[in-house]
Motif scaffolding. Sequence first.
Motif, PDB file in Angstrom:
ATOM      1  N   ARG A 162     -39.279 -73.988  -5.927  1.00 25.95           N
ATOM      2  CA  ARG A 162     -40.121 -73.891  -4.736  1.00 25.95           C
ATOM      3  C   ARG A 162     -39.179 -73.777  -3.539  1.00 25.95           C
ATOM      4  O   ARG A 162     -38.069 -74.328  -3.574  1.00 25.95           O
ATOM      5  CB  ARG A 162     -40.989 -75.137  -4.549  1.00 25.95           C
ATOM      6  N   GLN A 163     -39.657 -73.113  -2.474  1.00 21.77           N
ATOM      7  CA  GLN A 163     -38.809 -72.995  -1.280  1.00 21.77           C
ATOM      8  C   GLN A 163     -39.465 -73.742  -0.122  1.00 21.77           C
ATOM      9  O   GLN A 163     -40.651 -73.499   0.166  1.00 21.77           O
ATOM     10  CB  GLN A 163     -38.633 -71.515  -0.912  1.00 21.77           C
ATOM     11  N   ALA A 164     -38.701 -74.603   0.532  1.00 25.77           N
ATOM     12  CA  ALA A 164     -39.263 -75.388   1.645  1.00 25.77           C
ATOM     13  C   ALA A 164     -39.544 -74.480   2.836  1.00 25.77           C
ATOM     14  O   ALA A 164     -38.708 -73.650   3.196  1.00 25.77           O
ATOM     15  CB  ALA A 164     -38.283 -76.486   2.049  1.00 25.77           C
ATOM     16  N   THR A 165     -40.740 -74.629   3.429  1.00 20.47           N
ATOM     17  CA  THR A 165     -41.046 -73.836   4.633  1.00 20.47           C
ATOM     18  C   THR A 165     -40.711 -74.621   5.899  1.00 20.47           C
ATOM     19  O   THR A 165     -40.672 -74.073   6.987  1.00 20.47           O
ATOM     20  CB  THR A 165     -42.546 -73.460   4.682  1.00 20.47           C
ATOM     21  N   MET A 221     -35.482 -77.218  -7.255  1.00 24.78           N
ATOM     22  CA  MET A 221     -35.804 -76.983  -8.667  1.00 24.78           C
ATOM     23  C   MET A 221     -36.574 -78.190  -9.195  1.00 24.78           C
ATOM     24  O   MET A 221     -36.079 -79.314  -9.163  1.00 24.78           O
ATOM     25  CB  MET A 221     -34.536 -76.769  -9.497  1.00 24.78           C
ATOM     26  N   LEU A 222     -37.812 -77.934  -9.651  1.00 27.30           N
ATOM     27  CA  LEU A 222     -38.615 -79.012 -10.229  1.00 27.30           C
ATOM     28  C   LEU A 222     -38.238 -79.115 -11.708  1.00 27.30           C
ATOM     29  O   LEU A 222     -38.513 -78.195 -12.474  1.00 27.30           O
ATOM     30  CB  LEU A 222     -40.107 -78.682 -10.081  1.00 27.30           C
ATOM     31  N   GLU A 281     -44.930 -84.893  -5.969  1.00 26.38           N
ATOM     32  CA  GLU A 281     -45.014 -84.842  -4.490  1.00 26.38           C
ATOM     33  C   GLU A 281     -44.786 -83.421  -3.978  1.00 26.38           C
ATOM     34  O   GLU A 281     -45.504 -82.944  -3.104  1.00 26.38           O
ATOM     35  CB  GLU A 281     -43.954 -85.807  -3.911  1.00 26.38           C
ATOM     36  N   ILE A 282     -43.821 -82.731  -4.538  1.00 24.47           N
ATOM     37  CA  ILE A 282     -43.525 -81.364  -4.086  1.00 24.47           C
ATOM     38  C   ILE A 282     -44.621 -80.403  -4.559  1.00 24.47           C
ATOM     39  O   ILE A 282     -45.141 -79.598  -3.782  1.00 24.47           O
ATOM     40  CB  ILE A 282     -42.144 -80.890  -4.626  1.00 24.47           C
ATOM     41  N   GLU A 283     -44.983 -80.520  -5.831  1.00 26.57           N
ATOM     42  CA  GLU A 283     -45.963 -79.567  -6.381  1.00 26.57           C
ATOM     43  C   GLU A 283     -47.303 -79.639  -5.648  1.00 26.57           C
ATOM     44  O   GLU A 283     -47.990 -78.639  -5.492  1.00 26.57           O
ATOM     45  CB  GLU A 283     -46.198 -79.872  -7.862  1.00 26.57           C
ATOM     46  N   ARG A 284     -47.690 -80.855  -5.242  1.00 28.30           N
ATOM     47  CA  ARG A 284     -49.026 -81.013  -4.639  1.00 28.30           C
ATOM     48  C   ARG A 284     -49.061 -80.485  -3.214  1.00 28.30           C
ATOM     49  O   ARG A 284     -50.139 -80.275  -2.668  1.00 28.30           O
ATOM     50  CB  ARG A 284     -49.447 -82.484  -4.671  1.00 28.30           C
ATOM     51  N   GLN A 285     -47.913 -80.257  -2.600  1.00 27.72           N
ATOM     52  CA  GLN A 285     -47.913 -79.754  -1.214  1.00 27.72           C
ATOM     53  C   GLN A 285     -47.573 -78.276  -1.235  1.00 27.72           C
ATOM     54  O   GLN A 285     -46.510 -77.857  -0.794  1.00 27.72           O
ATOM     55  CB  GLN A 285     -46.900 -80.529  -0.388  1.00 27.72           C
ATOM     56  N   VAL A 338     -34.910 -81.701  -8.345  1.00 28.14           N
ATOM     57  CA  VAL A 338     -35.932 -82.744  -8.192  1.00 28.14           C
ATOM     58  C   VAL A 338     -36.248 -83.258  -9.595  1.00 28.14           C
ATOM     59  O   VAL A 338     -36.876 -82.548 -10.391  1.00 28.14           O
ATOM     60  CB  VAL A 338     -37.200 -82.177  -7.508  1.00 28.14           C
ATOM     61  N   THR A 339     -35.785 -84.461  -9.922  1.00 26.96           N
ATOM     62  CA  THR A 339     -35.766 -84.881 -11.326  1.00 26.96           C
ATOM     63  C   THR A 339     -36.712 -86.031 -11.644  1.00 26.96           C
ATOM     64  O   THR A 339     -36.915 -86.341 -12.810  1.00 26.96           O
ATOM     65  CB  THR A 339     -34.337 -85.322 -11.722  1.00 26.96           C
TER      66      THR A 339
END
Length: 378
Positions: A265-268, A285-286, A20-24, A12-13
């Motif tokens: 992060r791992q998607a649930t 990967m952020l 977007e990913i970090e906030r969720q 995720v670049t």
Amino acid sequence: MGEPGWRSFWAVTRHAEVAEIERQNALFPNSETSVQLPDAALAQQKASGVQIKTLVHMDDPEHAKYRKLTNEWFKPSNLRTPFEVRVGELAKRYVDRMAEFGSECDFARDVALLYPLHVIMSILGVPEEGEPRMLRLPQQLFGNEDPEFAGEDRNAALLAAALDFKQYFDRMTDDRRAHPRDDIATVLSTARIDGAPMPESERLGYYMIVATAGHDTTSATLAAGVEALMNDPDQMRALQRDPSLIDNAVEEMIRRATPVRHFLRQATEDYTLRGAKIRAGDWLMLVQLSANRDEAIFENPYRFDVRRRNASEQIAFGAGVYFCLGAHLARMELKAFLRELLSRLESIEPNGAPEHVVANFVGGLKRLPVRYRMRSAA
Ligand code: HEM
């Protein structure tokens, strides 16, 4: 297909997508393996039983409970006095140290590595005699892809470092329980979670995250910041003429350095990100370093510009509930050092090739040979 021996991940670049990913955090939680390591290292860590759980390995509701224990400590209102004064004194001490070296030093090794360590140790309550040991620890834990710091058997070095750290802080905990002070060691030694004393491994993890997260990150940013100014004397002179630019320059230095290279992060659940179909269980990967060079946010992103109008949009501290606990402290340290250095520096130039640490997690300069001229302290 990923690289054999490593977990596959989506990179995720872009700035917007990292945020977007970090906030969720419920959809994309942290986990005990939220940093990319070779499968063999993960397996060895698991088998050893030395699995240290820190804030960055926790998710809510547990994360919120642990974060609350020290959140107040790191707030600007708490750090302002007397701590800001102490940071200013330490900044002066390390600029004095440069003056004592005469006209040459390795800025990364002789100054940038030590000053943030000293700051974080005084927050924690570690006396100066304990610092050399603390200095080795983050290098062993985070710089451990770099053979210079880890020796031959990297995983063994990692485990030995963790054990050393445990013994040191167990003694400190006993001491603070018997003789409380106003340091973080006392907060951690006496903290209660759900009405009971904090479990031993979580307490160790807490000491570890404060000691390590606040050290190499800030050192790397300081070294990269001085390197950038050295390579662009006009910008250095602009800061000397107008020190009110230092606050923005620090944001730009943090953006440029981005010492934390990634978190995983791992998607649930299944999720669509910019058209990409992420499946539940996939790793993401952020890549903060890339997000901080996103041309959709930062004009001419590879240029270092102390006047960049939106430098503070940098995402090097992460976002959301895990947003760096020490962000205010890091900024305070960097500003204090630059104010002191720039008021005394007449000139600075490279004195050899800079070298970077080999690391995929926390990275930055390990050598920055410089030659300089300074005015004596006021
Ligand atoms: C320029 C310097 C620094 C940078 C770039 C940095 C960066 C970061 C990043 C990227 C995270 C994870 C954020 C996320 O997952 O969304 C983090 C977390 C953290 N940082 Fe920093 N950091 C710096 C300095 C410090 C300092 C001085 C401290 C002092 C103790 C510190 C303590 C922490 C802690 C405790 C966490 C975990 C927070 C949590 O999970 O709730 N950091 N930092």
